[in-house]
Design an enzyme around this catalytic site. Structure first.
Site, PDB file in Angstrom:
ATOM      1  CG  ASP A 308      -0.031   0.034   2.566  1.00 47.57           C
ATOM      2  OD1 ASP A 308       1.073  -0.764   2.562  1.00 47.57           O
ATOM      3  OD2 ASP A 308      -0.533   0.366   3.620  1.00 47.57           O
ATOM      4  CD  GLU A 309      -1.298   4.654   2.870  1.00 54.48           C
ATOM      5  OE1 GLU A 309      -2.003   5.613   3.005  1.00 54.48           O
ATOM      6  OE2 GLU A 309      -0.507   4.227   3.808  1.00 54.48           O
ATOM      7  CB  ALA A 310       4.560   2.113  -2.910  1.00 56.62           C
ATOM      8  CG  LEU A 311       1.938   7.369  -1.768  1.00 55.13           C
ATOM      9  CD1 LEU A 311       1.322   8.292  -1.255  1.00 55.13           C
ATOM     10  CD2 LEU A 311       1.027   6.850  -3.049  1.00 55.13           C
TER      11      LEU A 311
END
Ligand code: ACM
Length: 509
Positions: A308-311
């Site tokens: 998740d949320e590997a921005l």
């Protein structure tokens, strides 16, 4: 009379005829584990007034509660037949009998000066095979005793999976012999600079065994390739520098704390700034070590690797990482689970189960990413954040909790959704189950966990276990709120400090 049954059973008939009176003369006969569990539940519910005998010897004429396993029916199913003369609980397997015992514990009611069980016929089986709760032990560490207490609470509502979010930017919480620096150098603190901690391998084994004794499996999560700032404290050569995006700086601004700095413990609440190095083979050696050791310690079939949320990672690099990491897990003989973002990786290992954490009404193409797992026929776990994230504020006045999932989550909102109505085209056959996560940025103690989980965890349990509303008269908000209210005395007797939500007509005795 409202029966305090949550999650609602698949079928119940109750003619209000004579009750089974609980006295010390009652004998519990049959399966010893189930008898011990029921005896403890009755003793708690009656404040020790009634302490039925689990002695299997002949009790002459004394009334009997019989606890049996008859291998017929679907997995985890059970039947209860109660009348004035006797109570019989029959499980299709040990888990089914355990769930029958939990239901029977909910049926114990105060009756004048004593206690009784109403005359009922119940036939019950779960809607979904996977019924999970998640506890984040990374933002704030929670010790083994707290985890065990949460297992007891969840198992009493017929959850069968404990997902442990073991790692995040703020700390790494599981000792691994292959990578000892993770807990030597990256476990000391949590959010707000609070004390950290970690599970030894013996602690983890203890949790796994305790969960198994309540028919729950443990699903360990190491969150990769983002949410990995802590990895960089231990193995700096694996970590990219923090990406200070406008989104991150906004969170730092609103929640306080410092921005992340490479090599320093991170104690804030920002997300999406860290990444492992995607093009360095050492990263995949790390994933193989971590996944291999966790797989060997975990008897259950699943290993969750986040996603998740590997921005701070480009979409191409993210996809490459997910493909390789899910393949590593699958090659270990485990089924990978990832958060739904990993569905963007078209060559993700096809056995990977997806966990959807978007809203009940999907936004931003999250449903499309979740469909990858359905197309692969691997299955979806539904955790819609604005319904089952147990760390969302109850209302604007809640001292604990966060607000980002569409504002506060009332009990009614936690209840009023159906798993098969979230993602167009995704039906019961595509859904492995439902999971209610508890993130712990603001949650420090078991009392905090109780305050945020209860009563909303009961709504998640009903979504996971009970038939859909179209198939059950009990699946209405009005029925649910009165059934939950009637559970108040049992929860209190078990030491659960539930949030006394004004939406629920709590019963007191
Ligand atoms: C998540 O809430 N980032 C899975």
């Amino acid at each position: 009379m409202t029966l305090a049954l949550v999650p609602a059973p698949a079928s119940i008939t109750s003619d209000g005829s004579a009750v089974f009176t609980l006295t010390d003369e009652v004998r519990l006969v049959g399966e010893a584990d189930a008898a011990a569990a029921l005896s403890a539940l009755i003793a708690a519910r009656t404040s020790g007034v009634i302490d039925p005998s689990t002695d299997s010897g002949s009790g002459g004429e004394s009334p009997v509660i019989a606890l049996r396993i008859t291998p017929a029916g679907t997995p985890e199913s059970y039947r209860i037949t109660a009348d004035a003369a006797s109570v019989v609980v029959t499980g299709a397997d040990a888990a089914g009998l355990f769930y029958g015992v939990q239901t029977l514990g909910q049926l114990v009611s105060r009756d004048g000066e004593g206690f009784s069980i109403p005359a009922v016929q119940i036939e019950d089986a779960p809607r979904f095979a996977y019924r999970g709760v998640m506890l984040d032990v990374a933002r704030h560490f929670h010790p083994v005793e707290t985890v065990k207490a949460y297992i007891d609470r969840a198992a009493s509502l017929k959850f069968n999976a404990l997902h442990l979010h073991l790692t995040d930017d703020q700390g790494w919480r599981i000792h691994l012999d292959s990578r000892p620096k993770l807990t030597e150098l990256a476990a000391a603190t949590g959010v707000g600079g609070d004390a950290g901690g970690f599970f030894s391998k013996a602690d983890y084994r203890e949790i796994v065994a305790y969960a198994a004794s309540r028919h729950m499996m443990v699903v360990p999560e190491v969150d990769l390739p983002g949410h990995t700032h802590a990895v960089g404290l231990a193995y700096p050569e694996l970590a990219e520098a923090p990406v200070l995006s406008p989104h991150l700086l906004e969170i730092v601004e609103s929640h306080g704390g410092a921005a992340p700095t490479a090599g320093e413990p991170y104690t804030g609440m920002g997300v999406g700034f860290s990444s492992l190095k995607i093009h360095d083979e050492a990263t995949y050696d790390f994933v193989a070590d971590v996944a291999g050791e966790l797989a060997a310690m975990t008897p259950g079939p699943y290993l969750h690797i986040g996603g998740d949320e590997a921005l701070g990672t480009t979409p191409e690099d993210f996809a490459l990482f997910i493909e390789r990491a899910t393949e590593i897990v699958a090659d270990l003989g485990k089924t990978p689970i990832t958060w739904h973002e990993a569905g963007a990786a078209v060559r993700i290992d096809p056995s990977t189960v997806g966990q959807y954490w978007g809203f009940v009404t999907p936004t931003d193409g999250m449903d499309e990413k979740a469909r990858t797992f359905v197309r692969n026929d691997a299955g979806l776990i539904l955790s819609p954040a604005d319904a089952v994230y147990l760390d969302m504020k109850h209302d604007a006045g809640s001292a604990l909790g966060l607000n980002w999932a569409n504002g506060p989550t009332s009990v009614e909102r936690a209840y009023s959704w159906d798993p098969a109505a979230v993602i167009d085209g995704v039906t019961d056959a595509d859904i492995l189950g439902v999971e209610a996560p508890m993130w712990t940025e603001t949650i420090r103690t078991l009392d905090d966990i109780d305050e945020m989980a209860f009563p909303r965890i009961a709504a998640a349990a009903e979504a996971a276990w009970s038939p859909p509303a179209a198939d059950s008269d009990l699946r209405t908000w009005e029925s649910f709120r009165s059934r939950v209210g009637a559970l108040g005395p049992l929860w209190s007797s078990l030491g659960i400090r539930y949030h006394p939500s004004a939406e629920i007509p709590w019963v007191s005795e």
